[in-house]
Motif scaffolding. Sequence first.
Motif, PDB file in Angstrom:
ATOM      1  N   LEU A 136     -10.163  12.604  -8.174  1.00  0.00           N
ATOM      2  CA  LEU A 136      -8.920  12.059  -8.723  1.00  0.00           C
ATOM      3  C   LEU A 136      -8.351  12.925  -9.848  1.00  0.00           C
ATOM      4  CD1 LEU A 136      -9.863   8.263  -8.965  1.00  0.00           C
ATOM      5  CD2 LEU A 136      -8.640   9.414  -7.136  1.00  0.00           C
ATOM      6  N   SER A 137      -8.914  14.106 -10.036  1.00  0.00           N
ATOM      7  CA  SER A 137      -8.549  14.906 -11.210  1.00  0.00           C
ATOM      8  C   SER A 137      -7.061  15.249 -11.258  1.00  0.00           C
ATOM      9  CB  SER A 137      -9.378  16.195 -11.260  1.00  0.00           C
ATOM     10  OG  SER A 137      -9.136  17.003 -10.119  1.00  0.00           O
ATOM     11  N   LYS A 155      -6.810   6.814 -28.620  1.00  0.00           N
ATOM     12  CA  LYS A 155      -8.056   6.985 -27.888  1.00  0.00           C
ATOM     13  C   LYS A 155      -7.935   6.339 -26.511  1.00  0.00           C
ATOM     14  CE  LYS A 155     -13.030   6.129 -28.131  1.00  0.00           C
ATOM     15  NZ  LYS A 155     -14.143   5.503 -28.926  1.00  0.00           N
ATOM     16  N   SER A 156      -8.359   7.076 -25.492  1.00  0.00           N
ATOM     17  CA  SER A 156      -8.252   6.564 -24.122  1.00  0.00           C
ATOM     18  C   SER A 156      -9.248   5.428 -23.888  1.00  0.00           C
ATOM     19  CB  SER A 156      -8.521   7.684 -23.121  1.00  0.00           C
ATOM     20  OG  SER A 156      -8.580   7.162 -21.812  1.00  0.00           O
ATOM     21  N   PRO A 157      -8.806   4.353 -23.258  1.00  0.00           N
ATOM     22  CA  PRO A 157      -9.691   3.227 -22.967  1.00  0.00           C
ATOM     23  C   PRO A 157     -10.440   3.417 -21.650  1.00  0.00           C
ATOM     24  CG  PRO A 157      -7.487   2.711 -22.245  1.00  0.00           C
ATOM     25  CD  PRO A 157      -7.419   4.089 -22.839  1.00  0.00           C
ATOM     26  N   GLY A 158     -10.227   4.534 -20.996  1.00  0.00           N
ATOM     27  CA  GLY A 158     -10.778   4.737 -19.657  1.00  0.00           C
ATOM     28  C   GLY A 158      -9.648   5.118 -18.728  1.00  0.00           C
ATOM     29  N   TRP A 159      -9.982   5.810 -17.650  1.00  0.00           N
ATOM     30  CA  TRP A 159      -8.933   6.373 -16.815  1.00  0.00           C
ATOM     31  C   TRP A 159      -8.162   5.327 -16.025  1.00  0.00           C
ATOM     32  CZ3 TRP A 159      -9.323   5.886 -11.498  1.00  0.00           C
ATOM     33  CH2 TRP A 159     -10.584   5.547 -10.987  1.00  0.00           C
ATOM     34  N   ILE A 278       4.370   4.876 -11.136  1.00  0.00           N
ATOM     35  CA  ILE A 278       4.257   3.841 -10.104  1.00  0.00           C
ATOM     36  C   ILE A 278       3.710   4.440  -8.814  1.00  0.00           C
ATOM     37  CG2 ILE A 278       5.607   2.320  -8.606  1.00  0.00           C
ATOM     38  CD1 ILE A 278       7.366   1.670 -11.026  1.00  0.00           C
ATOM     39  N   GLU A 279       4.132   5.658  -8.490  1.00  0.00           N
ATOM     40  CA  GLU A 279       3.612   6.294  -7.279  1.00  0.00           C
ATOM     41  C   GLU A 279       2.167   6.755  -7.459  1.00  0.00           C
ATOM     42  OE1 GLU A 279       5.049   5.938  -4.546  1.00  0.00           O
ATOM     43  OE2 GLU A 279       6.863   5.133  -5.447  1.00  0.00           O
ATOM     44  N   LEU A 280       1.774   7.063  -8.699  1.00  0.00           N
ATOM     45  CA  LEU A 280       0.404   7.514  -8.951  1.00  0.00           C
ATOM     46  C   LEU A 280      -0.629   6.427  -8.687  1.00  0.00           C
ATOM     47  CD1 LEU A 280       0.355   9.834 -12.110  1.00  0.00           C
ATOM     48  CD2 LEU A 280      -0.031  10.448  -9.726  1.00  0.00           C
ATOM     49  N   ILE A 281      -0.209   5.160  -8.658  1.00  0.00           N
ATOM     50  CA  ILE A 281      -1.163   4.093  -8.334  1.00  0.00           C
ATOM     51  C   ILE A 281      -1.122   3.730  -6.851  1.00  0.00           C
ATOM     52  CG2 ILE A 281      -1.161   3.154 -10.682  1.00  0.00           C
ATOM     53  CD1 ILE A 281       0.625   0.862  -9.640  1.00  0.00           C
ATOM     54  N   GLY A 282      -0.564   4.633  -6.041  1.00  0.00           N
ATOM     55  CA  GLY A 282      -0.655   4.487  -4.596  1.00  0.00           C
ATOM     56  C   GLY A 282       0.365   3.588  -3.944  1.00  0.00           C
ATOM     57  N   SER A 283       1.501   3.391  -4.588  1.00  0.00           N
ATOM     58  CA  SER A 283       2.484   2.445  -4.065  1.00  0.00           C
ATOM     59  C   SER A 283       2.999   2.819  -2.681  1.00  0.00           C
ATOM     60  CB  SER A 283       3.663   2.310  -5.043  1.00  0.00           C
ATOM     61  OG  SER A 283       3.234   1.697  -6.247  1.00  0.00           O
ATOM     62  N   ASN A 284       3.156   4.110  -2.422  1.00  0.00           N
ATOM     63  CA  ASN A 284       3.704   4.502  -1.130  1.00  0.00           C
ATOM     64  C   ASN A 284       2.723   4.241   0.009  1.00  0.00           C
ATOM     65  OD1 ASN A 284       5.979   5.592   0.311  1.00  0.00           O
ATOM     66  ND2 ASN A 284       4.737   7.404   0.733  1.00  0.00           N
ATOM     67  N   MET A 285       1.422   4.303  -0.287  1.00  0.00           N
ATOM     68  CA  MET A 285       0.440   3.965   0.741  1.00  0.00           C
ATOM     69  C   MET A 285       0.635   2.527   1.204  1.00  0.00           C
ATOM     70  SD  MET A 285      -3.176   5.754  -0.341  1.00  0.00           S
ATOM     71  CE  MET A 285      -3.364   4.870  -1.907  1.00  0.00           C
ATOM     72  N   GLY A 409      -6.950   7.676  -4.534  1.00  0.00           N
ATOM     73  CA  GLY A 409      -7.593   8.905  -4.133  1.00  0.00           C
ATOM     74  C   GLY A 409      -7.271   9.509  -2.778  1.00  0.00           C
ATOM     75  N   GLY A 410      -6.818   8.831  -1.722  1.00  0.00           N
ATOM     76  CA  GLY A 410      -6.470   7.435  -1.736  1.00  0.00           C
ATOM     77  C   GLY A 410      -6.530   6.900  -0.309  1.00  0.00           C
ATOM     78  N   ALA A 411      -6.627   5.598  -0.204  1.00  0.00           N
ATOM     79  CA  ALA A 411      -6.601   4.916   1.088  1.00  0.00           C
ATOM     80  C   ALA A 411      -6.178   3.474   0.880  1.00  0.00           C
ATOM     81  CB  ALA A 411      -7.966   4.973   1.761  1.00  0.00           C
ATOM     82  N   THR A 412      -5.290   3.001   1.731  1.00  0.00           N
ATOM     83  CA  THR A 412      -4.850   1.611   1.698  1.00  0.00           C
ATOM     84  C   THR A 412      -4.888   1.051   3.110  1.00  0.00           C
ATOM     85  OG1 THR A 412      -3.449   1.863  -0.254  1.00  0.00           O
ATOM     86  CG2 THR A 412      -2.901   0.070   1.248  1.00  0.00           C
ATOM     87  N   VAL A 413      -5.411  -0.166   3.230  1.00  0.00           N
ATOM     88  CA  VAL A 413      -5.471  -0.841   4.528  1.00  0.00           C
ATOM     89  C   VAL A 413      -4.734  -2.168   4.424  1.00  0.00           C
ATOM     90  CG1 VAL A 413      -6.954  -1.756   6.342  1.00  0.00           C
ATOM     91  CG2 VAL A 413      -7.716   0.219   5.006  1.00  0.00           C
ATOM     92  N   VAL A 414      -3.804  -2.394   5.331  1.00  0.00           N
ATOM     93  CA  VAL A 414      -3.103  -3.673   5.439  1.00  0.00           C
ATOM     94  C   VAL A 414      -3.462  -4.283   6.788  1.00  0.00           C
ATOM     95  CG1 VAL A 414      -0.852  -4.818   5.611  1.00  0.00           C
ATOM     96  CG2 VAL A 414      -1.218  -3.004   3.913  1.00  0.00           C
ATOM     97  N   THR A 415      -3.919  -5.527   6.758  1.00  0.00           N
ATOM     98  CA  THR A 415      -4.345  -6.217   7.976  1.00  0.00           C
ATOM     99  C   THR A 415      -3.631  -7.550   8.084  1.00  0.00           C
ATOM    100  OG1 THR A 415      -6.547  -5.232   7.696  1.00  0.00           O
ATOM    101  CG2 THR A 415      -6.344  -7.026   9.298  1.00  0.00           C
ATOM    102  N   ILE A 416      -3.167  -7.876   9.271  1.00  0.00           N
ATOM    103  CA  ILE A 416      -2.505  -9.159   9.529  1.00  0.00           C
ATOM    104  C   ILE A 416      -3.365  -9.952  10.506  1.00  0.00           C
ATOM    105  CG2 ILE A 416      -0.456 -10.286  10.481  1.00  0.00           C
ATOM    106  CD1 ILE A 416       1.090  -7.738   9.566  1.00  0.00           C
ATOM    107  N   TYR A 417      -3.644 -11.193  10.157  1.00  0.00           N
ATOM    108  CA  TYR A 417      -4.502 -12.057  10.963  1.00  0.00           C
ATOM    109  C   TYR A 417      -3.715 -13.244  11.512  1.00  0.00           C
ATOM    110  CZ  TYR A 417      -8.220  -9.727   8.220  1.00  0.00           C
ATOM    111  OH  TYR A 417      -9.043  -8.813   7.618  1.00  0.00           O
ATOM    112  N   LYS A 418      -4.162 -13.730  12.673  1.00  0.00           N
ATOM    113  CA  LYS A 418      -3.635 -14.979  13.216  1.00  0.00           C
ATOM    114  C   LYS A 418      -4.759 -15.693  13.962  1.00  0.00           C
ATOM    115  CE  LYS A 418      -1.946 -13.159  17.666  1.00  0.00           C
ATOM    116  NZ  LYS A 418      -0.763 -13.009  18.548  1.00  0.00           N
TER     117      LYS A 418
END
Length: 490
Positions: A136-137, A155-159, A278-285, A409-418
């Motif tokens: 993720l660098s 001071k950074s609280p974490g990445w 906003i895009e850095l947190i994977g919104s387009n995925m 890093g990245g990967a996003t999965v969207v699933t639709i159930y019925k």
Amino acid sequence: MSQPTYIAGVGMTPFKSPKNSAKSARNPDSDYFDLAVEAAVKALLDAGLTYDDVDSGVGCYVFGDSTCAQRVFYALGMTGIPITNVNNYCSSGSTGLYLANQAIRSGQSECVLVIGFDKMYPGALPQIFNDRTNPLSRILDLSKTLIPEADKGKKSPGWTPQLYANAQAEYLQRYGNAGAKNEHFAKITSVNRAHGVNNPYSQLAKTVSTKEVMNSPVITGEITRLQCCPSSTGAAAAIVCSEQFLKSHPHLAGSAVQIAGQAMSTDTPLLFEPPSAIELIGSNMTRLAAKEAYKQANITPRDVTIVELHDCFTTNEMCALEGLGLADEGKAWKLVQDGGISYGPGGGVGLDGKGWIVNPSGGLISKGHPLGATGLAQCTELVWHLRGWATTRAVDQTKYCLQHNMGLGGATVVTIYKRADGKPVPKAEDIKAEDDGRHRLGYNPAVEARSISKADWEAVKSRSGGSSKWATAHLPWVIHGDDYQERALL
């Protein structure tokens, strides 16, 4: 060639704080492998199957050495089936579901057991490997250039908090003049925590007000502690099967849930260009995966009633509401403000006057987030809803449910159930336990969290000769027998 795919069984353990789930006098044997085996036993019991019915396995986790999956599966049997290990950050569990779905659709497998688990560390996510390039660098380097002026030099609280604080600041900068406020992000926590009270598996099952969220300690930027999901330890599992398997096991007809659409996406150059927090947190995925999943299911967001989405931070839920098409761009704050993500008259006020029930489980913010288990816990919750079991948090006439699980890093999965029968969920009084499978467990797991017994494990483990005493000798229910249930519930 492609064939329909079904969820035949699900199960999970309560999610707990790493501080409370470590080995202790009350539960001296707690570890990732017995938590994972417990979830798998529950899924097999739920489906009325044994491990001998499983022809392939997938184990999903982030914090663990290679072949952790085999360590887990061997406790159910050593039948020689192929077992895959998945580490896809926060979307590891749903990635395992995706792989199982692909194996079924291609005809490669008929019955796949997917298990997700993690035994995490307290506090912010650590960077374990400091002697090699962080995957993720480039994201983190660009994120530093997008830190608001007010936060520079602190001071950074974490990445992870910094990424989402930057995105929240950008969202407010873009849409603040239209009415977006910090209170709307805080309200997301309040809603999810209220939902989590009705989920016996939730780590943080206590309500908090929007004011309490805003007044909790600031982590960085405008993000407070209560806007972050907790570190968690736990496990969840699902059994994925083919239509032919379903037909050959007719007892599953009343409880199976179909995967109507599923898509997995990774990043595009929009992640970096032009620079956007906003895009850095994977919104387009999210946008890409949602579009394809809706297409496969032949539905629109208006057809969905219940959504389990990835709310690791309230910022992510706000952006995901738009990425999933539940709100127009820059309008998710209004959906939250108007009650469109929770219970109420008409179920809220989303698009076309319709709202959605978002994260009825409490989401990651309430239920918890053991990374490898999260996607399978979301699946479990939605399966319970479509069966009509989630009576404490049910929504009448639900026909479609949507799951959103993402990892940077990245990967996003969207699933639709019925439902397998394609019909809306019937009223609770019209559902008979003998028809929908609850009699196999003897209780309703959607409203009551129980531990397993030695007899439960023995009922589902391999009977074909593929068992090893050496592989199972250290399981807590083997060591303690009937006393394990009492210990585990303490």
